[in-house]
Design a protein around this motif. Structure first.
Motif, PDB file in Angstrom:
ATOM      1  N   THR A  56      26.295 -11.264  -7.637  1.00 23.89           N
ATOM      2  CA  THR A  56      26.002 -10.140  -7.546  1.00 23.89           C
ATOM      3  C   THR A  56      25.658  -9.804  -6.117  1.00 23.89           C
ATOM      4  N   ASP A 101      24.486  -2.399  -7.304  1.00 28.65           N
ATOM      5  CA  ASP A 101      24.586  -3.864  -7.511  1.00 28.65           C
ATOM      6  C   ASP A 101      25.952  -4.156  -8.185  1.00 28.65           C
ATOM      7  N   TYR A 102      26.867  -5.026  -7.647  1.00 27.13           N
ATOM      8  CA  TYR A 102      28.081  -5.061  -7.853  1.00 27.13           C
ATOM      9  C   TYR A 102      28.282  -6.926  -8.347  1.00 27.13           C
ATOM     10  N   ARG A 116      36.572  -0.793  -6.931  1.00 22.79           N
ATOM     11  CA  ARG A 116      35.386  -0.523  -7.784  1.00 22.79           C
ATOM     12  C   ARG A 116      34.271   0.115  -6.968  1.00 22.79           C
ATOM     13  N   MET A 117      34.237  -0.248  -5.737  1.00 18.76           N
ATOM     14  CA  MET A 117      33.133   0.260  -4.900  1.00 18.76           C
ATOM     15  C   MET A 117      33.444   1.797  -4.478  1.00 18.76           C
ATOM     16  N   SER A 121      32.229   1.010 -10.198  1.00 21.41           N
ATOM     17  CA  SER A 121      32.487   0.017 -11.428  1.00 21.41           C
ATOM     18  C   SER A 121      31.560  -1.118 -10.890  1.00 21.41           C
ATOM     19  N   TYR A 122      30.654  -1.239 -11.530  1.00 25.70           N
ATOM     20  CA  TYR A 122      29.517  -2.225 -11.306  1.00 25.70           C
ATOM     21  C   TYR A 122      29.997  -3.760 -11.649  1.00 25.70           C
TER      22      TYR A 122
END
Length: 124
Positions: A56, A101-102, A116-117, A121-122
């Protein structure tokens, strides 16, 4: 003084402006475009060999696009800051990413990471 790649550009120019059949030229341009895309994918867009899977990464609120790109590059998630910034701009139309937090379960190229960022979209 010799200009690097001058012959190459002259040949490309001659090719583009020649009076060849449109079908032949179209197919060659399509193949050339596919080759350029493949090279970009292999060199800049593909995930790094040392991609930190099952990890993560935290992007704090207020982090700039440049700061995010630096952090991703230093942590081994992307190969090119410029590619990441370009895709963020392409997908979001701005210079911002969604803080959070990805989680990355497996290696991903710069394209889905940027997507995603931008969209938050984590993956958690």
């Amino acid at each position: 003084m010799k200009v690097p790649f001058k012959d190459f550009f002259v040949r490309v120019s001659d090719f583009l402006w020649s009076k060849r059949k449109r079908k032949e030229k179209g197919l060659e341009i399509l193949l050339f475009g596919a080759l350029v895309f493949l090279c970009l994918e292999l060199v800049f867009w593909a995930p790094p060999a040392n991609f930190p899977a099952l990890t993560t990464i935290a992007i704090p609120k207020g982090t700039t696009l440049g700061g995010t790109a630096d952090k991703l590059l230093a942590a081994g998630y992307i190969r090119s800051e410029l590619s990441f910034k370009a895709f963020v701009f392409l997908f979001g139309g701005s210079k911002a990413v969604t803080a959070g937090d990805y989680f990355f379960e497996n290696a991903q190229s710069v394209i889905p990471i940027a997507w995603r960022m931008v969209h938050g979209s984590y993956g958690l």
